[in-house]
Write a protein that holds these residues in place. Structure first.
Motif, short mmCIF file in Angstrom:
data_model
loop_
_atom_site.label_atom_id
_atom_site.label_comp_id
_atom_site.label_asym_id
_atom_site.label_seq_id
_atom_site.Cartn_x
_atom_site.Cartn_y
_atom_site.Cartn_z
N LEU A 162 1.01 -1.12 0.06
CA LEU A 162 -0.31 -0.11 0.33
C LEU A 162 1.10 1.30 0.06
CD1 LEU A 162 -3.42 0.57 -0.21
CD2 LEU A 162 -2.66 1.40 2.06
N GLY A 163 0.86 1.79 -0.98
CA GLY A 163 1.30 3.28 -0.90
C GLY A 163 0.73 4.80 0.25
N GLN A 274 -2.64 3.78 -5.86
CA GLN A 274 -3.53 3.17 -6.25
C GLN A 274 -3.95 2.18 -5.53
OE1 GLN A 274 -2.86 3.25 -10.11
NE2 GLN A 274 -3.91 5.05 -11.35
N LEU A 275 -5.37 1.72 -5.24
CA LEU A 275 -5.72 0.15 -4.92
C LEU A 275 -5.76 0.12 -5.21
CD1 LEU A 275 -5.87 -1.71 -2.93
CD2 LEU A 275 -7.81 -0.37 -1.47
N ASP A 305 -3.20 -3.64 -12.77
CA ASP A 305 -1.68 -3.76 -13.04
C ASP A 305 -1.90 -4.60 -12.12
OD1 ASP A 305 0.89 -2.95 -12.71
OD2 ASP A 305 0.87 -0.32 -11.71
N ARG A 306 -0.96 -5.67 -11.82
CA ARG A 306 -0.65 -6.76 -11.18
C ARG A 306 0.06 -6.36 -9.99
NH1 ARG A 306 -3.73 -11.09 -12.84
NH2 ARG A 306 -3.31 -12.11 -10.81
N THR A 307 0.49 -4.84 -10.04
CA THR A 307 2.19 -4.42 -9.35
C THR A 307 1.34 -4.52 -8.29
OG1 THR A 307 2.68 -2.18 -10.30
CG2 THR A 307 3.89 -4.31 -10.76
N LEU A 308 -0.26 -3.38 -8.45
CA LEU A 308 -1.03 -2.62 -7.05
C LEU A 308 -1.20 -3.86 -5.95
CD1 LEU A 308 -2.90 -0.42 -9.34
CD2 LEU A 308 -0.46 0.09 -8.03
N PRO A 309 -1.60 -2.70 -5.07
CA PRO A 309 -2.19 -4.13 -4.00
C PRO A 309 -3.89 -4.14 -4.10
CG PRO A 309 -1.92 -1.33 -3.12
CD PRO A 309 -1.27 -1.84 -4.72
N ASP A 329 -3.47 -8.40 -2.15
CA ASP A 329 -3.39 -8.90 -0.28
C ASP A 329 -4.28 -8.26 0.75
OD1 ASP A 329 -0.46 -6.52 -1.40
OD2 ASP A 329 -2.27 -6.76 -2.76
N LEU A 330 -5.60 -8.27 0.41
CA LEU A 330 -6.41 -8.61 1.43
C LEU A 330 -7.93 -8.49 0.81
CD1 LEU A 330 -7.52 -8.16 4.57
CD2 LEU A 330 -8.19 -5.85 3.69
#
Length: 404
Positions: A162-163, A274-275, A305-309, A329-330
């Motif tokens: 998470l950013g 981004q989430l 974008d699969r690098t994002l949470p 992630d959750l």
């Protein structure tokens, strides 16, 4: 009308459907006999030597309940869908379960009194009185717990990817509202009002919105239109939607301003970070035969974008197996009700990996399982309180963050 391949249709002359029908009937009869038989024996026939009028009247009441409960359940949940019958049958089922459980536990008191040298009929009368008192208290308290507006359960959840722009994102989870035969329109409005006090960025409804069609339950669900969120209001189907009209509920939630995550996603952004908020259909959706339905995580994440949470909505906790493989992630889920009426939580655990709370699955994936906001069937919650959940997402370990 569902589309069924011809090669799986059974011959009309086949005796197998009839055998299955009688097996189901025998199973229901056996369970009902057990539910009412054990309490009858504990309260009336185990050696209490009650006066004959007490014994006869008590036996008559148990026999009447034994006949009435399945009849009311059939009228309420069968083809006729009579709400008053459903409410009465569901209430009797919950009361019978609590009475059965504590009648079984009452035998421990019987053993203690036996060891202490207390003879019958005093021993059996003490057990009967104790069981009756406990059951009455639990049913009164359990009804109050089921009908009240849920308390808010708060939790910080650290997500490594998470950013910082999204640190402190407030996600409110409601689920398993099960609007049904008991009119809870005022309760629904109170739930929406409580959610609106939480300053949510994202509000999630994780399925089992109602038991019945939109046309029948719209009055109870309409307060959801007043729920506020700064970024998104999102919804996924639960298994109960597939007992009535899942597509109708998806369309309805869209019509009141929620985003139905029918195997799709959206992006929440703040401070340049981004989430992904994704949702999948319930695990039972494919088996329902409804065209275009079925949990499909790949479709839900298509183009993302699969690098994002990723925050995933999936009604049943057991869907976390797919989430773990996909590196989610959750995941937030409901379905279990926390067991709703103790000790049913132990039976739920046989089917689901988690009954309630936050758990970790693999190196990355976390799962939060809500105890549910409403109740299904029996209007009781015993040692399984309902909840509105406030998850605050953190980009640093929760232990390093001051809870707010």
């Amino acid at each position: 009308m569902t589309e069924t391949p011809a090669d799986v249709l059974e011959s009309a002359d086949s005796p197998e459907p009839s055998r299955r029908h009688w097996r189901r009937l025998a199973f229901v009869l056996a369970v009902t006999l057990l539910l009412f038989g054990v309490p009858w024996w504990t309260l009336l026939a185990a050696g209490a030597d009650w006066p004959m009028p007490v014994y006869v009247i008590g036996t008559f009441l148990f026999a009447a309940a034994f006949v009435a409960m399945p009849w009311l359940m059939m009228l309420g949940h069968g083809r006729r869908h009579l709400d008053r019958a459903a409410a009465a049958g569901d209430g009797m089922l919950g009361a019978a379960w609590v009475l059965f459980v504590w009648s079984v536990l009452g035998q421990m008191l019987r053993v203690v009194l036996l060891i202490a040298g207390v003879p019958d009929p005093a021993r059996s009368r003490v057990v009967a009185a104790a069981v009756t008192a406990v059951v009455v208290v639990l049913l009164v308290w359990g009804y109050a717990e089921a009908m009240r507006v849920p308390r808010v359960r708060t939790l910080d959840v650290a997500i490594d990817r998470l950013g910082r722009g999204l640190d402190g994102l407030r996600v409110v989870v409601i689920t398993d509202t099960h609007y049904g035969p008991i009119d809870r329109t005022r309760w629904s409005a109170a739930v929406a009002a409580r959610v609106n006090t939480l300053d949510a960025d994202v509000v999630c409804h994780v399925g089992d919105i109602a038991d019945g069609t939109v046309a029948v339950r719209e009055a109870q669900t309409s307060p959801l239109a007043a729920v506020n969120a700064t970024a998104a209001r999102v919804y996924v189907t639960g298994n109960h939607e597939y007992f009535s009209e899942a597509q109708g509920w998806l369309d309805y939630m869209e019509s009141i301003g929620w985003t139905a995550l029918h195997n799709r996603h959206l992006i929440v952004e703040n401070g340049g970070d981004q989430l992904i908020v994704a949702g999948v259909d319930d695990a039972t959706a494919k088996g329902s035969g409804l065209s275009g339905h079925g949990a499909n995580l790949e479709a839900a994440l298509a183009g993302a974008d699969r690098t994002l949470p990723v925050l995933l909505l999936a009604h049943q906790p057991k869907q976390v197996a797919h989430a773990e493989r996909a590196g989610i992630d959750l995941q937030v889920s409901g379905h279990t009700h926390g067991g709703q009426i103790w000790p049913f939580n132990f039976l739920v655990r046989l089917e689901q990996p988690v009954v309630q709370g936050l758990s970790r699955h693999g190196d990355r994936t976390q799962l939060y399982t809500s105890r549910g906001t409403g109740f299904w069937g029996p209007p009781f919650r015993v040692f399984a309180p309902s909840e509105i959940t406030l998850l605050t997402l953190r980009c640093t370990p929760a232990s390093e963050v001051t809870r707010r």
